[in-house]
Design an enzyme around this catalytic site. Structure first.
Site, PDB file in Angstrom:
ATOM      1  N   GLN A 419       0.839  -1.183   0.000  1.00 42.57           N
ATOM      2  CA  GLN A 419       0.000   0.000   0.000  1.00 42.57           C
ATOM      3  C   GLN A 419       0.877   1.238   0.000  1.00 42.57           C
ATOM      4  O   GLN A 419       1.996   1.219   0.481  1.00 42.57           O
ATOM      5  CB  GLN A 419      -0.954   0.025   1.194  1.00 42.57           C
ATOM      6  CG  GLN A 419      -0.317  -0.170   2.551  1.00 42.57           C
ATOM      7  CD  GLN A 419      -1.369  -0.325   3.639  1.00 42.57           C
ATOM      8  OE1 GLN A 419      -2.514   0.068   3.492  1.00 42.57           O
ATOM      9  NE2 GLN A 419      -0.977  -0.917   4.751  1.00 42.57           N
ATOM     10  N   GLY A 421       0.648   5.836  -1.267  1.00 37.83           N
ATOM     11  CA  GLY A 421      -0.152   7.050  -1.306  1.00 37.83           C
ATOM     12  C   GLY A 421      -1.297   7.000  -2.286  1.00 37.83           C
ATOM     13  O   GLY A 421      -2.253   7.767  -2.184  1.00 37.83           O
ATOM     14  N   GLY A 423      -3.017   3.969  -3.302  1.00 35.95           N
ATOM     15  CA  GLY A 423      -3.945   2.863  -3.184  1.00 35.95           C
ATOM     16  C   GLY A 423      -3.383   1.682  -2.422  1.00 35.95           C
ATOM     17  O   GLY A 423      -2.285   1.720  -1.887  1.00 35.95           O
ATOM     18  N   VAL A 425      -2.843  -2.670  -2.596  1.00 40.61           N
ATOM     19  CA  VAL A 425      -2.714  -3.787  -3.531  1.00 40.61           C
ATOM     20  C   VAL A 425      -2.993  -5.094  -2.788  1.00 40.61           C
ATOM     21  O   VAL A 425      -2.425  -5.348  -1.722  1.00 40.61           O
ATOM     22  CB  VAL A 425      -1.308  -3.836  -4.167  1.00 40.61           C
ATOM     23  CG1 VAL A 425      -1.227  -4.988  -5.165  1.00 40.61           C
ATOM     24  CG2 VAL A 425      -0.987  -2.522  -4.856  1.00 40.61           C
ATOM     25  N   ASP A 533       6.134   7.989 -11.957  1.00 39.20           N
ATOM     26  CA  ASP A 533       6.487   7.613 -10.579  1.00 39.20           C
ATOM     27  C   ASP A 533       7.505   6.474 -10.589  1.00 39.20           C
ATOM     28  O   ASP A 533       7.341   5.463  -9.909  1.00 39.20           O
ATOM     29  CB  ASP A 533       5.236   7.208  -9.793  1.00 39.20           C
ATOM     30  CG  ASP A 533       5.473   7.216  -8.286  1.00 39.20           C
ATOM     31  OD1 ASP A 533       6.423   7.895  -7.833  1.00 39.20           O
ATOM     32  OD2 ASP A 533       4.711   6.556  -7.559  1.00 39.20           O
TER      33      ASP A 533
END
Length: 683
Positions: A419, A421, A423, A425, A533
């Site tokens: 997890q 910023g 979401g 998983v 990102d």
């Protein structure tokens, strides 16, 4: 005589234990102060020996200084103590100020070290105020963590009162188990362009509800200001099950108390059972609550009778019913006949059964309608239309919410594998036995639905050995769920930095991973996809340590007639392109900069936010070291031992070119791939 000696020694031993107040069986004496000025001090806390549970719960009361209270023997000021397991303290912000010439006038850090009680990860937020501000919060010695945020604005008109999303103010969460922190602040341009309305930057940890950003704070949020911070306290290091095994040391002393485990660090807490209130750590500390005298708890219509831990309702003579506001209440009655009562009861049962079935049908219809509405809002119809025009069987599949719930055991916490910023998983197992990774995003921009759908289509068609495959999505939830192939061997960040894994990757493996990552990014750029990102935590590794670029949650698809797009600045501190941060103009060269940071991680074994680097930023530290001719001083030992000196210098040169401040001077990812391939051939 021998028995008396033994009894005497036992008495001395018990007295010694009681005198040190270190056992959980300790109880405060009658003369123990329960206040320090306006501060209430409930047991297990206390101000002197014999009054607290153990030294962890000592409160030092300074009566000579307006009854100021401190945590233990530290200088941490205590504001409030709650028996619900929270302790409010006071901290000062870090500050970074400049004059009109861009020279620093004030530069301070903010630190906190506590021995026992961690910062509350649910009640606090790390906050920064300023229009030219980069902030970092990190562990000092005992805990290895770092996070931060960036706040930037071009002018005062960009700032909105109460808004803390990156323009004038930014916030992020505190991780679990944090017993210490150091807050540092940096500026890109010494506040030179915003000095007239914002000469200083500030950063601080603060109780989430205790600070609301005001535009006035940009001009004058003095560094002498203090902010409340919440700590979570608990008893000992054991769980409730382990603590109960020793009755003498078990801290939940009242028989009407219950025990629950702390969710922030080790230890446990006590609470009075329902219907009781008070201090569960004291013998007979939980007192019965008289619900009849409390309007918010009294649900009776007429007669209320308090009982131990509860209460009962009844009706006056001549009335019938259960006497409760949320029940049948009280109603007048004359003669009652068994047949009437029986018939009425059966009728009520039938009516209630009918109502229940009706409500169930309505709920199911409502849920179906809500799923359809979400499907429409999230671009489901557009996605279906586009998919019908695709002949390939490898395009995105639309999954139902029910299928993904089943795959993740209803999104059980035990299935969470990551997890961040953007979401959470989950690991999931589909009905055809395929293992997948399911990402639940935190939010989606409703104005960019068409863009999102197009990106799903494009990403699902990416077939590259070094890119994690997007299998499809679910659009029946409030935010879309994305389904990816499952990669089993964690992340590059884990293998470079986590304890037990650091220094284990051979140099040739690192060099291969760098080339694989660069190849994936070059492939994406050829399809006009900017990742936005790139970082070691978003590079997954399979069982063969093959690198696979993942997490396209903030990726953008650039139209083929454009080379750049203007967008809200997003990314990760330490990896973000300074040029993109300043201008908001996103190009593929932003990914090149981030890749350069990953390359430096592979060379040095250090994190992007580097706690033992003078500049804190690994990129700045690396460039500074190269200028000073100190490359071989900063390389990781294993890299230095295994790497060919010529190879290492060439890789360092590539990293330096990727980290140039001006994007136009950086190489393309295609050029980086070519250079890395050539370097790998050097013996």
């Amino acid at each position: 005589m021998e028995i008396n000696s033994q009894l005497f020694l036992l008495a001395v031993s018990l007295a010694a234990v009681a005198g040190t107040s270190i056992g959980a069986n300790a109880q405060p004496t009658a003369d123990c102060p329960d206040r320090c000025g306006d501060l209430s001090i409930p047991f297990p806390f206390g101000t002197k020996e014999g009054c607290y549970l153990n030294k962890d719960f000592l409160i030092t009361c300074n009566a000579s200084n307006n009854y100021e209270a401190f945590l233990g023997e530290t200088n941490v000021t205590v504001l409030n103590i709650s028996l619900e397991g929270q302790l409010r303290i006071s901290t000062s912000p870090a500050c970074d100020c400049y004059n009109s010439s861009g020279n620093s006038t004030i530069s301070t850090t903010s630190t906190l070290i506590v021995d026992k009680f961690p910062l509350s990860y649910t009640e606090n937020k790390f906050t920064a105020v300023g229009c030219d501000t980069v902030t970092i919060i990190q562990g000092l010695e005992r805990q290895d963590y770092a996070t931060g945020c960036i706040s930037y604005c071009g002018g005062f008109r960009d700032v909105v009162n109460g808004s803390c999303i990156g323009m004038g103010c930014c916030q992020t969460f505190i991780p679990k188990d944090v017993l210490e922190f150091e807050v540092s602040i940096y500026s890109f341009f010494n506040h030179s362009s915003v000095w007239d309305f914002n000469p200083c930057s500030y950063a601080f940890v603060v109780e989430a509800n205790a600070y609301n950003f005001s535009t006035l704070d940009l001009a004058d949020l003095r560094h002498e200001t203090t902010f409340p911070v919440v700590l979570d306290w608990a008893i000992g290091n054991e769980t409730c099950d382990d603590a109960r095994k020793n009755h003498e040391t078990y801290a939940c002393k009242d028989i009407r108390s219950i025990c629950y485990d702390s969710d922030n660090g080790p230890g446990y807490l006590c609470n009075c059972s329902e219907g009781y209130s008070g201090n569960p750590y004291l013998v007979n500390g939980c007192k019965d609550v008289n619900e009849c005298e409390i309007p918010s708890l009294n649900k009776c219509t007429d007669i209320c009778l308090n009982t131990a831990g509860n209460y009962t309702c009844s009706c006056p003579k001549g009335y019938h019913g259960d006497g409760r506001k949320d029940g049948s209440g009280c109603s007048s009655t004359t003669k009652s006949r068994t047949g009437v009562i029986t018939g009425t009861s059966i009728g009520l049962v039938v009516v209630f059964a009918g109502i229940s079935c009706f409500i169930l049908v309505i709920q199911r219809r409502s849920q179906t309608r809500l799923r359809k509405e979400f499907f429409k809002q999230n671009g489901g119809f557009l996605l279906q239309k586009l998919l019908t025009n695709k002949s390939s069987t490898d395009t995105a599949k639309i999954f139902s919410e029910e299928a993904l719930k089943k795959a993740t055991n209803n999104f059980n916490k035990s299935m969470v594998i990551g997890q961040g910023g953007y979401g959470v998983v989950y690991k999931g197992i589909l009905s055809d036995e395929r293992v997948v990774a399911i990402k639940r995003s935190k939010a989606i921009d409703r104005t960019q639905i068409e863009q999102f759908v197009n990106e799903v289509i494009v990403l699902s068609q990416i077939h590259h050995p070094n890119v994690v495959k997007l299998l499809g999505c679910c659009l029946e939830t409030s935010v879309p769920l994305l389904v990816y192939e499952f990669i089993s061997n964690s992340t590059l960040f884990h293998h470079l930095h986590d304890k037990g894994c650091a220094h284990t990757l051979p140099w040739q493996t690192r060099l291969r991973m760098a080339k694989e990552t660069a190849t994936a990014l070059a492939y994406m750029h050829s399809m006009q996809i900017i990742h936005r990102d790139v970082k070691s935590a978003n590079i997954l590794l399979d069982d063969e340590f093959t690198a696979k670029v993942s997490d396209f949650g903030v990726s953008r698809l650039v139209p083929f007639d454009q080379e750049q797009i203007s967008t809200l600045v997003q990314g990760t501190l330490g990896y973000m392109d300074p040029e993109y941060f300043q201008s908001g103009i996103l190009t593929e060269k932003s990914d090149v900069y981030s890749f350069g940071v990953v390359l430096v991680e592979l060379l040095t074994g250090k994190k992007a936010i580097c706690s033992d680097c003078e500049e804190k930023s690994l990129a700045l530290y690396f460039i500074s070291s190269l200028r000073g001719g100190r490359l071989f001083e900063i390389l990781e030992d294993r890299v230095k031992q295994e790497g060919n000196a010529k190879q290492l210098k060439r890789v360092a040169d590539i990293a330096r070119s990727c980290l140039r401040l001006e994007g136009e001077q950086r190489p393309t990812m295609k050029k980086v791939v070519e250079d890395l391939e050539m370097i790998r051939s050097i013996a």
